[in-house]
Design a protein around this motif. Structure first.
Motif, PDB file in Angstrom:
ATOM      1  N   ILE A   1      29.796 -31.277 -23.499  1.00  0.00           N
ATOM      2  CA  ILE A   1      29.393 -32.406 -22.657  1.00  0.00           C
ATOM      3  C   ILE A   1      28.144 -33.019 -23.266  1.00  0.00           C
ATOM      4  O   ILE A   1      27.136 -32.319 -23.447  1.00  0.00           O
ATOM      5  CB  ILE A   1      29.095 -31.925 -21.217  1.00  0.00           C
TER       6      ILE A   1
ATOM      7  N   VAL B   1      28.789 -27.811 -13.560  1.00  0.00           N
ATOM      8  CA  VAL B   1      29.934 -27.539 -14.437  1.00  0.00           C
ATOM      9  C   VAL B   1      31.237 -27.751 -13.668  1.00  0.00           C
ATOM     10  O   VAL B   1      32.216 -28.298 -14.205  1.00  0.00           O
ATOM     11  CB  VAL B   1      29.833 -26.113 -15.015  1.00  0.00           C
TER      12      VAL B   1
ATOM     13  N   THR C   1      26.211 -38.607 -20.663  1.00  0.00           N
ATOM     14  CA  THR C   1      26.995 -38.303 -19.468  1.00  0.00           C
ATOM     15  C   THR C   1      26.089 -38.434 -18.267  1.00  0.00           C
ATOM     16  O   THR C   1      24.946 -37.956 -18.287  1.00  0.00           O
ATOM     17  CB  THR C   1      27.559 -36.860 -19.540  1.00  0.00           C
TER      18      THR C   1
ATOM     19  N   TRP D   1      22.949 -26.130 -23.010  1.00  0.00           N
ATOM     20  CA  TRP D   1      24.181 -25.564 -22.428  1.00  0.00           C
ATOM     21  C   TRP D   1      25.267 -26.630 -22.286  1.00  0.00           C
ATOM     22  O   TRP D   1      26.435 -26.368 -22.582  1.00  0.00           O
ATOM     23  CB  TRP D   1      23.874 -24.943 -21.053  1.00  0.00           C
ATOM     24  N   PHE D   2      24.886 -27.822 -21.829  1.00  0.00           N
ATOM     25  CA  PHE D   2      25.894 -28.877 -21.690  1.00  0.00           C
ATOM     26  C   PHE D   2      26.510 -29.202 -23.048  1.00  0.00           C
ATOM     27  O   PHE D   2      27.722 -29.351 -23.183  1.00  0.00           O
ATOM     28  CB  PHE D   2      25.280 -30.136 -21.067  1.00  0.00           C
ATOM     29  N   LYS D   3      25.640 -29.292 -24.057  1.00  0.00           N
ATOM     30  CA  LYS D   3      26.184 -29.618 -25.381  1.00  0.00           C
ATOM     31  C   LYS D   3      27.120 -28.506 -25.867  1.00  0.00           C
ATOM     32  O   LYS D   3      28.169 -28.778 -26.449  1.00  0.00           O
ATOM     33  CB  LYS D   3      25.061 -29.839 -26.388  1.00  0.00           C
TER      34      LYS D   3
ATOM     35  N   HIS E   1      20.203 -29.104 -21.389  1.00  0.00           N
ATOM     36  CA  HIS E   1      20.745 -29.960 -22.456  1.00  0.00           C
ATOM     37  C   HIS E   1      21.573 -29.117 -23.421  1.00  0.00           C
ATOM     38  O   HIS E   1      22.671 -29.504 -23.821  1.00  0.00           O
ATOM     39  CB  HIS E   1      19.594 -30.628 -23.213  1.00  0.00           C
TER      40      HIS E   1
ATOM     41  N   PRO F   1      24.883 -34.442 -23.170  1.00  0.00           N
ATOM     42  CA  PRO F   1      23.915 -34.536 -22.071  1.00  0.00           C
ATOM     43  C   PRO F   1      23.155 -35.859 -22.046  1.00  0.00           C
ATOM     44  O   PRO F   1      22.537 -36.195 -21.040  1.00  0.00           O
ATOM     45  CB  PRO F   1      22.961 -33.369 -22.353  1.00  0.00           C
TER      46      PRO F   1
ATOM     47  N   PHE G   1      23.577 -25.248 -11.740  1.00  0.00           N
ATOM     48  CA  PHE G   1      24.353 -25.359 -12.978  1.00  0.00           C
ATOM     49  C   PHE G   1      25.846 -25.117 -12.726  1.00  0.00           C
ATOM     50  O   PHE G   1      26.700 -25.816 -13.283  1.00  0.00           O
ATOM     51  CB  PHE G   1      23.804 -24.368 -14.009  1.00  0.00           C
TER      52      PHE G   1
ATOM     53  N   ILE H   1      22.268 -35.922 -16.251  1.00  0.00           N
ATOM     54  CA  ILE H   1      22.684 -34.559 -15.888  1.00  0.00           C
ATOM     55  C   ILE H   1      21.632 -33.515 -16.269  1.00  0.00           C
ATOM     56  O   ILE H   1      21.743 -32.356 -15.873  1.00  0.00           O
ATOM     57  CB  ILE H   1      24.055 -34.193 -16.511  1.00  0.00           C
TER      58      ILE H   1
ATOM     59  N   LEU I   1      31.690 -31.548 -13.606  1.00  0.00           N
ATOM     60  CA  LEU I   1      31.868 -32.219 -14.890  1.00  0.00           C
ATOM     61  C   LEU I   1      33.099 -31.722 -15.649  1.00  0.00           C
ATOM     62  O   LEU I   1      33.642 -32.445 -16.477  1.00  0.00           O
ATOM     63  CB  LEU I   1      30.615 -32.024 -15.765  1.00  0.00           C
TER      64      LEU I   1
END
Lengths: 428, 361
Positions: free
Chosen positions: A399, A143, A404, A393-395, A391, A401, A139, A415, A146
């Motif tokens: 970002i 990060v 991207t 955490w990216f959001k 998903h 998910p 992760f 991702i 990205l």
């Protein structure tokens, strides 16, 4: 939609340009009445977002932390206590964190796929995506790739850990070594960070220039990833040399040291806060030794108060400084521990029904998502795998998910696990 | 301790032979003979006090006694055998009027300790019960009405065990750092310390080991402190260890190392009047020992390894029998493992009743 007082060109401003020329501190000077247009605000906010990833290696017991089941067959000896959020209880081993519950979200319905450390650590930290024949990044590396290093130019992924340090390129998987972790072993800076007194600043600069030119010449006609990473490490070292005060523990306030704890985990968490304040994008703070197959309850009685002290302190500080708006905090292990108490009065590995805690950066505050049955053996609500967490955490970091993708030498790769999605209940 | 008899003779007199195994399901912390010798009393992981009658050929479980919370780890009788005391991991101390037919509540201290009440022991005079706990305090209570008589506050860490000297005038308490304090029971003054710090290790972030169990010999001249010589935390490993101290000088006399690191912890012990130590150990799941060893000997004269993960030991009042609480085999395992009915199984605690001496005695 742009606000009525804003000009179209403002929406064409790239994140990099924005940070390079204006800076986040000058937001009010834009003539937008102190308000940024939403699209631009999103971009600025994303540029400022950071992650604190607290990794409890070996497996924290959910029953002795986030999901207590007192007075049940497998509940163990400890009580549950009230928190700052009415109706939510945690183990009595988390008294300080309990008072920060209004900043936290607990998820109690994790059900993951691996019950061994050797596979589980990597599988969890890589988000356990579908197998596409490549090694996915941890992760932190994801990060770093990205979101980049941000305005600080400090290394985007640092790992504060017990034991040895160095550049851990393995974390990056197919992204390539430059997205690996820069590990500060025992919280110490890389060796030889400080320029020797016998080497003048001008001489050091000349040497660096020479190295740069040699690298460029070497790079011609050769695959670039390894050389780039090598060069990148030097560049990172340069930025750290300019910020060596970050590692000066003697400059930490005595009050902070007392609040975080003078133990290893407290010192490392406090250094983690310094790194976040300095602008590091992703900070991993790591504790080892939580694999309590034996003497689990005395073990947690010793370990948890140290976690509690340092974790509560950093949550409190990030909230007080306003940084929690932008810093995504995650505290987790590779799995939980068995409800069954073995003959060594220990708990074994249990990926079937376990918990983690989160805070900050669009995460809802003061909530519990998911539940286990009264014995704590199985998840009773919808089960979530680590892919769901990636998903989410990216959001939270801004970002998307679903839209991207990584570009692995022309191969598009999602991702996060294709079959998982965002846990909307966790986000505000 | 007195060395009067050779080891072979002791072995012939005390070698244990299994009489029966009582199934305790779910798990219990420990089981102890009542002073009358006709009952076994056990504290459970399920907040219950459990009892078995031993009057028939086969033990019969009697109705459990409710009222506790968490784990019932601390159990003790007064010397006359008419009062039972029990303490739990939520800090509650209870006194019960006891005879072999009835258990009736006498008094309750709901918050005798803030959290885990680790151990208790009744003074040989019978007027006080000492308790200790995770709140770092030792407390002395009147056995008559439960009133607090004295607080002993010199430990800086979790206090695991407490024991009165046979003369009743002093007591000792041991903590998770291997500090054993010696107290005057009347004044509360700390008289000194026994150094059991070799039973402690800070491994990474974890405090490992500590003084887990304290016992005096019958004369009060020797204090035994049991635990482990820790090797690492997490899945705790270390050689099970008993330190023998001279009480008068508080000096270490001897260290008994009772097995490999996977045998780990001395959970319970008894200093026999014949001059040897009886101890049980529990380590890596499946590893358990019952050991009889004389101080000064290299090896135990009795070593039984067929009872996995032994957690308590109780010598019958007539000295002829022993109750050892062990754990079922296959008690550990990662991840989902269900029984034949598809249920998630807990573990059990077989209670081994052992005859000491010749099997036909």
């Amino acid at each position: 939609m742009p606000g009525p007082l804003c000009k179209p060109w403002e929406h064409q401003l790239s994140r990099r340009h924005w940070l390079g020329t204006v800076g986040a501190g000058a937001v009010g000077a834009l003539g937008c009445g102190g308000l940024l247009p939403p699209v631009l605000a999103d971009e600025v906010n994303q540029s400022k977002r950071q992650v604190l990833f607290v990794w409890i290696d070996g497996g924290m017991s959910q029953l002795e932390s986030w999901d207590p089941k007192p007075n049940t067959q497998f509940g163990g000896p400890f009580r549950a206590i009230d928190t700052s959020v009415p109706g939510i209880q945690v183990s009595e081993l988390l008294p300080r964190t309990a008072q920060q519950m209004h900043h936290l979200a607990i998820i109690r319905s994790l059900c993951t796929q691996d019950n061994s450390h050797s596979a589980g650590v990597g599988r969890i930290q890589r988000g356990d995506p579908k197998n596409r024949g490549v090694t996915y990044p941890y992760f932190g590396s994801a990060v770093a790739k990205l979101m980049g290093p941000g305005a600080s130019k400090l290394p985007p992924y640092v790992w504060i850990k017990p034991g040895s340090g160095g550049f851990k390129h393995q974390d990056a998987g197919f992204l390539g070594p430059r997205y690996g972790a820069l590990a500060f072993g025992d919280g110490q800076p890389p060796e030889n960070l400080v320029r020797p007194a016998s080497l003048s600043a001008d001489r050091a600069r000349d040497r660096s220039l020479l190295r740069q030119r040699a690298n460029e010449r070497y790079l011609q006609g050769r695959p670039s990833s390894v050389t780039e990473a090598n060069s990148y490490v030097f560049d990172v070292a340069q930025t750290l040399m300019d910020r060596k005060e970050l590692f000066d523990e003697s400059a930490f306030s005595r009050k902070d040291v007392e609040r975080y704890g003078s133990h290893e985990f407290g010192r490392h968490m406090l250094l983690g806060r310094k790194m976040l304040e300095a602008g590091v994008r992703f900070v991993k703070v790591n504790s080892y030794g939580w694999d309590t197959h034996g003497d689990n309850f005395n073990g947690h009685a010793s370990l948890m108060p140290k976690f509690d002290q340092a974790f509560a302190a950093i949550i409190e500080d990030l909230a007080a400084s306003g940084m929690l708006e932008q810093v995504l905090v995650i505290a987790m292990s590779e799995f939980g521990r068995t409800p069954r108490i073995n003959g060594h009065i220990g708990r074994d590995h249990w990926p079937e029904a376990w918990s983690l805690a989160m805070a900050g950066c669009n995460v809802r505050r003061g909530v519990v998502v998911g539940e286990t049955n009264p014995q704590g053996t199985w998840v009773e609500s919808e089960e979530y795998d680590i892919g769901h967490m990636f998903h989410t955490w990216f959001k939270a970091l801004g970002i998307d998910p679903h839209h991207t993708e990584y570009d692995n030498g022309g191969q598009p790769l999602p991702i996060a696990h294709d079959d998982c999605g965002v846990i909307e209940e966790l986000l505000s | 301790m007195i060395r009067q008899v050779d080891a072979e003779t002791l072995k012939a007199r005390f070698e244990p032979h299994e009489l029966q195994v009582i199934a305790a399901d779910p798990q219990i912390v420990g089981a102890y003979f009542s002073p009358c010798g006709t009952r076994l009393v056990a504290g459970g992981f399920d907040a219950r006090l459990r009892r078995w009658s031993l009057e028939a050929d086969e033990a019969v479980e009697l109705p459990a006694v409710e009222g506790h919370n968490g784990w019932v780890q601390a159990i003790g009788f007064d010397p006359k055998g008419t009062e039972l005391f029990s303490g739990d991991s939520w800090g509650q101390l209870r006194a019960w009027s006891w005879d072999k037919h009835h258990v009736r509540p006498a008094w309750i201290q709901q918050t005798a300790h803030d959290g885990w009440l680790r151990d208790l022991h009744v003074c040989p005079r019978g007027d006080m019960v000492a308790t200790c706990g995770r709140d770092q305090v030792v407390r002395l209570w009147s056995t008559t009405d439960g009133s607090l008589q004295r607080e002993l506050r010199a430990h800086e860490h979790d206090v695991y065990c407490v024991r009165f000297h046979p003369d009743g005038r002093t007591l000792v308490s041991g903590d998770d750092r291997g500090v054993v304090k010696h107290w005057n029971a009347s004044t509360g003054a700390c008289l000194g310390e026994f150094d059991a710090s070799e039973l402690y290790l800070l491994h990474r972030l974890q405090d490992v080991g500590g003084a887990r169990v304290l016992r005096f010999d019958g004369t009060g001249g020797t204090l035994a402190c049991g635990g482990t010589t820790p090797k690492n935390g997490g899945t705790v490993q270390g050689a099970p260890t008993i330190l023998l101290f001279d009480v008068a000088s508080r000096n270490l006399q001897e260290k008994l190392s009772l097995g490999a690191p996977n045998q780990c912890l001395v959970h319970d012990m008894h200093l026999h009047d014949e001059g040897f130590v009886m101890a049980v150990t529990s380590g890596t799941p499946g590893q358990g020992q019952l050991l009889f060893q004389r101080p000064g000997d290299e090896e135990p004269f009795v070593k039984t390894t067929n009872m996995p993960n032994c957690h308590s030991l109780s010598l019958h009042p007539d000295g002829s029998r022993l109750a050892v609480v062990a754990t079922n085999r296959g008690s550990n395992g990662n991840g989902r493992r269900l029984d034949k009915d598809g249920r998630y199984p807990g573990n059990t605690s077989p209670i081994h009743l052992l005859q000491l001496g010749p099997a036909d005695a």
